[in-house]
Design a protein around this motif. Structure first.
Motif, PDB file in Angstrom:
ATOM      1  N   ASP A  93      -4.262  -1.671   1.313  1.00 37.95           N
ATOM      2  CA  ASP A  93      -4.376  -2.700   0.268  1.00 37.95           C
ATOM      3  C   ASP A  93      -3.257  -2.498  -0.756  1.00 37.95           C
ATOM      4  O   ASP A  93      -2.644  -1.423  -0.824  1.00 37.95           O
ATOM      5  N   TYR A 131      -6.556   1.411  -5.616  1.00 33.84           N
ATOM      6  CA  TYR A 131      -6.503   0.253  -4.719  1.00 33.84           C
ATOM      7  C   TYR A 131      -7.704  -0.631  -5.056  1.00 33.84           C
ATOM      8  O   TYR A 131      -8.623  -0.202  -5.763  1.00 33.84           O
ATOM      9  N   HIS A 143      -3.187   3.681   1.865  1.00 33.69           N
ATOM     10  CA  HIS A 143      -4.229   2.673   2.035  1.00 33.69           C
ATOM     11  C   HIS A 143      -3.517   1.354   2.302  1.00 33.69           C
ATOM     12  O   HIS A 143      -2.381   1.165   1.863  1.00 33.69           O
ATOM     13  N   VAL A 183      -1.313  -1.556  -4.061  1.00 33.58           N
ATOM     14  CA  VAL A 183      -1.516  -0.562  -5.130  1.00 33.58           C
ATOM     15  C   VAL A 183      -1.702  -1.318  -6.437  1.00 33.58           C
ATOM     16  O   VAL A 183      -0.856  -2.129  -6.832  1.00 33.58           O
ATOM     17  N   GLY A 201       0.799  -1.216   0.000  1.00 34.16           N
ATOM     18  CA  GLY A 201       0.000   0.000   0.000  1.00 34.16           C
ATOM     19  C   GLY A 201       0.830   1.263   0.000  1.00 34.16           C
ATOM     20  O   GLY A 201       0.281   2.360  -0.149  1.00 34.16           O
TER      21      GLY A 201
END
Length: 1379
Positions: free
Chosen positions: A187, A216, A185, A189, A167
């Motif tokens: 999660d 994401y 974020h 990329v 992330g």
């Protein structure tokens, strides 16, 4: 004019990059690769059948070749497994896989043909990930605009943005330095995309802001481009300052961003940020009623919305709209902490930043307290394209932001209309396709004559599709256009499409922006080539009704006709005429006509007929509809073709005009020709030698009409102007116009009238005439009288044309017309042709001035004008140049270095300065390999001949003097003497010797192995009679060429402690050991000359030795250029005699050490003052050694000199068999056997404070030791301390007698009896002697007897060893009588 793939760059070290990214990959065999290809082919059978038959055949024919190519190239589709990103400026390429990455930067190199080409070479490799288990998932290269005024709108540097599976998003420089890192974020990329500023093409288009978008799996983060640009610049500056200061990097503030939570879509794999859009009122009402129902209210101004399009599944494509201002930009927790001024501990704990310089405690704190990630703002889907079975893979936004291409897992490519939200077109059969867009502007010349010329330029949009399964690249016109191009490429390529340009540009800095970026690039990993697609604009118009497409087809057809060489001229004419008349578009018609006129295979009659037909057709049309440029081109080319035809016919005609006035008007010129005739004949002998040339370069080859047309230009007023492209083409045109006239094979006056009527200016005709005259010098000299008459006629005819000689010309001023002739003669290297042209022009100018004087009723003496004076000077200069050039053309003797013959002209001699003539002669002397004595003899002959006033007697004496030499050297000497007579001042003996000296030392400096050059330079210097010039040139030689190598030799010998080997000499001094010995000899001679000259100038008064006055011949007073060697020499300052003597002493020591291979550290023979004075400027006064030297130094010096004398004696080693006559054998004047070495050694001894008597005694002993008794007796007379010498020679005599009695192989009985009769003391003394110390023990007894006699003479009776000497004498006499 069709699609093309152009290679603009090539990747270097691609295999190195692959091995770095895939260290564990094994080389797979060709069989496995073929099997893989077959599996791919079988899998694609369902969509292969959909392609047309033509494409199938094309691809099947290339399939085998492609497989073979791939088998020899890089292994497998490795590039498809990498994250690849190319900067829009094509100057940076990023290749990443897992945690590794390689950056390739642009470099320029010169290929084999000398052309500059761009390559991408590895500039950085390394690991990007900082957390365990994270990998690179996406990367883009963003060029940032420069803020400097001089380069506004140009890229300053490129930022590499990398997204990771953890992330994190990190920002790097081109050299891999981390600038920023932020966790936006948690999660992975999925995709990074960028949008940059574009200049709006229409007034109504909304201006888009720059933005970086990060996708994401369930969120979309957007970062404003302006704030990102400023932050990256600040971070880069901070990193640079910290690196320069060696301090830690200060942590930067966080980035402002927006985060949207994309809802109501199952999976998202790719996205496009379309930008800010504003709905029209109708669409606003429609959306309000659909979303809000019947009672929905509508605002007055439609809100601005950011549109995002995503692809994936459930739905297949989703459209999201975020209303601007609905959500504030999200700041990370760190920004709030900074805003509320929290402590630094809280700042460190809550920071969302990673990768900055921290200690271990901070890293542990980060691991314990993970940064808090802000929640996303929910954003619902507005609508989508539902297709439950279809899964989208990629989306590619068009440059105009209205269309997008989407690929899916069904092998389809879908074209989306983003404004309407519908799919407008679909292609099938493109599994794993890669997309790109090309936006092509209309050519500027297309719409200049159209009614809509004031409107903005049109742009055509093309979709580029790369199908890797089939290895094909296609170009499709939008939106419903045909396929306009297809290329067979490799199956493992990557299509790189950025979709953005430069970040940091706005509406102000983009004014006049001409940045060139590649929109679409194809990277081939097999060859490493980067290619771009070139598409002409008109292909967007290529439908069946397009006239332009039809015209382009006709142009291609014409090109095909012109390329075929077996077409009959009549068929070629009819085909080309029909094609030209059928083309509608004026610009294309002009292009076709120009290609026809430039074709070399088309005869002139065909060109004339076609151009005439086209011209007639244009004249029949309405004048307002006819293109003016096309009509003007036709009429001008027709006029030129007619002129070509007329001249060609005049030259082909058999009749020539008879001119009865020719012979009457050339009486003066014939006298001049007879005067310069002998020199011209000699010049012609040297220039007429055979040489190699190519047939196509021959001046007699006919001039093609196409070449004629390319050099002629028709002006608007009807005049013709000749374009001077290259010297060869200019001479060809002059040959075509005038050579047959000069030979008398064409009517002169008709040709001149034709050219005058055509409108060519007389000045250009004169330039063409003179150029062909100079070029054809060899032919001119074969029949000079006849051709000169024709030249006179042509010159008079040209000067009588309108615009040649001005009507207002005052005969007392210089005429521009005749000045042009003079300038050509002055600048020409063809001396004979220039002289003949000057004689003719002088005659013609004189006649013109006389006629003007008669017309104005002037008296005869006023006809002498400045113009004629200029001609007299010019003719005199050209005669001088002719003699000089004749001398320079004398070929060098066989076996010499030779080189190209020097070319001279009045211009080059004047630009060469006052010494230019002597410089040319010195270069010739070097080429001739002429010894200084030979040159001196020739110059002395010249001086002796100058005393004699009778030319006939002079020639006889000269013939008698040179009868013994061969004929060629006689002619050479005659030429040199004749030249010196013409230049009595410029070629005075001192100046010639000075320039020769300088030329030889320059050539020696180029090739130091040729020690003979330096030797001859010194010999020439000795021949200079003026001490002032000698002093100046010696000083310049020393400081410019000698002292650097001399000091290197001294330091090398000081370091080695002996004469260095060849390899060391070449490394440090730049020459071999033999050349270095010769060089040191030259140094000694040069410094001796300096000492002699300094002594002469110091001892005598200034009045007795005045400095010479340098003068130049009157016609050559206008010389402007560098000062001559003699002038520079006279400007030199005097030298300091003790310093010169000091250097001469060192040079002599070095020379002796090299010659006799003596071990010595030369600088160690001097004290500190002496060492510091070496290699200083000879004009300065240095602190020199004085007083008594240290005894230790004196002993070292004495040891060196004794070794030097021993080496000389061993070198002259005469065979002992020569007996008494050996002493009379003459020694050479140079080399190690030279007879001056002992005297030099004694001189050095006096300078080095060594007792000379010790040196003399050593010479005597060494000569006796060598068996050279006669030479030893000569030197013995100069020895002062006879007692010590007697003791030394007594030992040497005992060694000789001991060898004869005790150690000889042939001991006789008489010798044994004599040994028994000797006194016991003498016998014991002889047995103690060691004959092994003698280098020549076997000496005839009479010599030994003579030596013992000398011993008795020099030893006093009261000497302790006098009785021993008497016993020796008795023993030797007994032996001699018995023998």
């Amino acid at each position: 004019m069709s699609c093309s793939l152009l290679e603009f760059c090539r990747l270097q070290e691609l295999k190195t990059v692959r091995d770095f990214l895939f260290p564990s990959q094994k080389t797979e065999s060709v069989e496995e690769k073929n099997q893989t290809d077959n599996e791919l082919s079988w899998d694609s059978s369902d969509w292969e059948s959909e392609w047309d038959a033509g494409n199938n055949k094309e691809e099947e024919s290339t399939h085998g070749a492609t497989v073979g190519e791939e088998a020899t190239g890089q292994n497998g589709p490795w590039l498809q497994d990498c994250v690849v990103s190319l900067s829009p400026c094509s100057d940076l390429l990023v290749l990443a896989r897992e945690h590794k990455a390689a950056f390739l930067s642009a470099k320029w190199r010169t290929d084999d043909s000398g052309r500059e080409e761009m390559t991408l070479g590895v500039s950085w490799t390394g690991t990007l990930s900082t957390e365990e288990g994270e990998c690179v998932s996406s990367a883009i290269c963003i060029p940032l605009a420069s803020q400097k005024r001089s380069s506004t709108g140009r890229p300053d540097w490129t930022c590499v943005v990398v997204g990771f599976t953890s992330g994190h998003v990190r920002f790097y420089t081109e050299s891999g330095v981390l600038l920023l890192a932020q966790l936006l974020h948690e999660d992975p990329v999925l995709r990074l995309k960028c949008r940059t500023y574009e200049i709006p093409r229409h007034p109504g288009v909304t201006e888009q802001h720059e933005e970086l978008s990060i996708l994401y799996p369930a969120a979309l983060v957007t970062i404003d481009g302006f704030s990102l640009f400023q932050s990256l610049r600040a971070c880069r500056n901070q990193v640079a300052r910290a690196a320069a200061a060696g301090s830690d990097v200060i942590q930067p503030p966080p980035l402002a961003y927006k985060k949207w939570g994309l809802q109501e879509m199952d999976t998202i794999v790719d996205h496009s940020s379309v930008g800010v859009m504003t709905l029209c009122v109708f669409d606003q009402m429609k959306n309000a009623s659909v979303l809000g129902g019947f009672h929905a209210s509508v605002k007055g101004n439609p809100p601005a919305m950011s549109q995002y399009v995503t692809v994936g599944a459930g739905p297949y494509t989703g459209f999201y709209y975020a209303v601007e201002g609905s959500s504030q930009p999200l700041l990370s927790h760190v920004a709030l902490a900074v805003a509320s001024k929290l402590t630094s501990a809280l700042f460190s704990a809550a920071s969302g930043w990673l990768g900055w310089n921290k200690n271990k405690n901070e890293e542990e704190a980060v691991q314990k307290h993970k940064p808090k990630v802000e929640a996303a703002t929910p954003l619902g889907i507005r609508f989508g394209l539902p297709d439950s079975r279809r899964h989208g893979e990629t989306i590619c936004l068009s440059p105009c932001n209205t269309l997008a291409g989407v690929t899916d897992d069904f092998g389809r490519v879908t074209l989306l209309d983003l404004a309407r939200g519908i799919a407008t077109r679909m292609w099938k059969g493109y599994r794993d396709a890669q997309l790109g867009w090309l936006q092509v502007p209309e050519e500027r010349g297309e719409r200049e004559f159209s009614p809509s010329a004031s409107l903005p330029r049109r742009h055509a949009l093309f979709l580029v599709i790369y199908a890797p399964r089939r290895g094909i690249l296609e170009v499709w016109a939008m939106q419903q256009g045909p396929r306009v191009g297809a290329f067979t490429v490799g199956k493992y390529c990557r299509l790189l499409y950025a979709g953005y340009r430069l970040m940091g540009v706005n509406s102000v800095t983009s004014q006049g922006w001409q940045l060139h970026t590649q929109q679409v690039c194809l990277l081939d990993p097999i060859t490493g080539a980067l290619r771009t697609v070139n598409i002409p604009f008109h292909l967007a118009l290529s439908d069946k009704k397009s006239e332009r497409a039809k015209d382009m087809h006709l142009v291609k057809r014409l090109a095909t006709i012109l390329k075929s060489s077996d077409v009959a001229p009549d068929i070629l004419e009819s085909e080309a005429r029909s094609v030209l008349l059928e083309i509608k578009h004026p610009a294309i018609k002009m292009q076709a006509l120009e290609s026809l006129l430039a074709n070399k295979n088309t005869p002139v009659s065909c060109l004339t007929n076609i151009t005439c037909a086209l011209n007639d057709t244009l004249k029949q049309q309405d004048p307002e509809e006819v293109d003016t440029a096309l009509l003007q081109l036709c009429s001008s080319q027709l006029k030129l073709l007619q002129l070509y035809t007329d001249i060609h016919q005049l030259h082909s005609a058999a009749d020539t005009e008879a001119d009865s006035e020719k012979q009457d008007s050339l009486e003066g010129i014939e006298d001049e020709l007879s005067r310069v005739g002998p020199t011209l004949q000699r010049y012609a002998q040297f220039t007429s030698r055979p040489s190699v040339s190519f047939a196509q370069d021959s001046p007699d080859s006919p001039l093609a009409p196409q070449v004629f047309l390319s050099q002629m230009e028709c002006a608007e007023d009807g005049e013709l102007k000749v374009i001077r492209k290259s010297e060869t083409e200019w001479n060809q045109l002059g040959n075509f116009m005038f050579w047959r006239c000069l030979c008398g094979k064409s009517p002169l006056r008709k040709v001149c009238d034709t050219l005058q009527q055509a409108g060519i200016s007389p000045q250009q005709l004169l330039s063409l005439l003179l150029s062909v005259w100079m070029q054809r010098e060899k032919e001119v000299l074969q029949k000079p009288a006849e051709i000169v008459r024709n030249l006179h006629t042509l010159l008079v005819a040209l000067s009588n044309m309108n615009g040649a000689v001005e009507e207002s010309w005052d005969t007392q001023s210089i005429s521009p017309w005749w000045q042009q002739v003079r300038c050509t003669c002055i600048g020409s290297h063809n001396a004979a042709a220039a002289l003949l042209a000057a004689l003719v022009a002088h005659r013609a100018a004189k006649a013109s001035i006389t006629s003007r004087g008669d017309s104005k009723l002037q008296s005869e003496w006023e006809a002498v004008s400045l113009e004629l004076e200029q001609w007299v000077v010019c003719v005199h200069q050209l005669e001088d140049v002719l003699v000089l050039q004749t001398l320079l053309l004398v070929p060098p003797p066989q076996g010499t270095a030779g080189g190209a013959t020097a070319q001279c002209s009045i211009k080059t001699l004047l630009e060469g300065g006052t010494g230019g003539i002597a410089d040319s002669v010195s270069k010739w002397v070097f080429r001739q390999n002429m010894a200084p004595e030979r040159l001196k003899a020739i110059l002395c002959t010249r001086q002796n001949n100058d005393v004699d006033d009778q030319p006939e007697r002079r020639e006889e004496e000269q013939r008698n003097e040179t009868e013994k030499s061969d004929e060629s050297s006689d002619r050479t000497a005659e030429l040199l003497v004749a030249l010196c007579r013409r230049f009595p001042h410029s070629l005075s003996p001192d100046l010639v010797f000075a320039h020769c000296c300088w030329e030889y030392v320059v050539q020696w400096n180029k090739d130091p192995e040729e020690g003979r050059y330096l030797c001859w330079a010194v010999e020439h210097l000795k021949l200079v009679s003026s001490p002032h010039i000698q002093l100046g040139i010696s000083t310049m030689m020393w400081s410019t060429f000698i002292v650097k190598r001399f000091s290197a030799a001294a330091f090398l010998m000081e370091k080695v402690g002996k004469a260095p080997k060849d390899r060391l000499c070449r490394r440090d001094v730049g020459m071999g050991d033999k050349a270095m010995t010769s060089f040191l000899s030259g140094c000694v001679q040069l410094l001796q000359i300096l000492m002699e000259v300094t002594g002469v100038l110091a001892d005598s008064a200034v009045e007795e030795v005045p400095a010479p006055e340098l003068s130049v011949e009157e016609p050559w007073c206008g010389a402007e250029g560098p000062a001559s060697i003699a002038e520079l020499a006279l400007e030199q300052r005097g030298v300091h005699f003790p310093l010169v003597q000091h250097h001469c002493l060192l040079a002599s020591l070095l020379h002796a050490a090299m010659t006799f291979n003596v071990k010595v550290k030369p600088l160690g023979l001097f004290d500190s003052k002496g060492k510091n004075a070496f290699f200083r400027d000879l004009t300065t006064i240095q602190l020199m050694p004085s007083g008594d030297m240290d005894p230790g130094l004196v002993s070292l010096r004495q040891e060196f000199l004794l070794r030097m004398l021993t080496g000389w004696v061993q070198a002259i080693d005469d065979p002992p068999s020569s007996g008494p006559a050996a002493g009379s054998t003459p020694l050479p004047s140079s080399g190690p056997k030279a007879d001056w070495w002992p005297s030099l050694c004694l001189e050095l001894g006096s300078l080095l404070q060594v007792n000379p008597d010790i040196l003399r005694r050593h010479i005597v002993c060494e000569l006796y030791n060598q068996g050279l008794d006669p030479r030893a007796e000569e030197v013995m007379l100069e020895v002062e301390d006879k007692d010590v010498l007697g003791s030394q020679l007594l030992v040497l005599t005992g060694q000789r007698l001991s060898y004869s009695l005790l150690h000889s192989q042939s001991q006789t009985q008489a010798a044994m009896e004599l040994l028994a009769r000797l006194p016991p003391t003498l016998c014991t003394w002889l047995k103690a002697m060691d004959p092994g110390e003698l280098r020549c023990p076997l000496v005839p007894l009479p010599q030994t007897s003579r030596l013992v006699g000398r011993l008795i003479e020099i030893l006093p009776e009261n000497h302790a060893q006098y009785s021993l000497a008497l016993h020796l004498l008795e023993a030797v006499e007994v032996l001699t009588t018995e023998d």
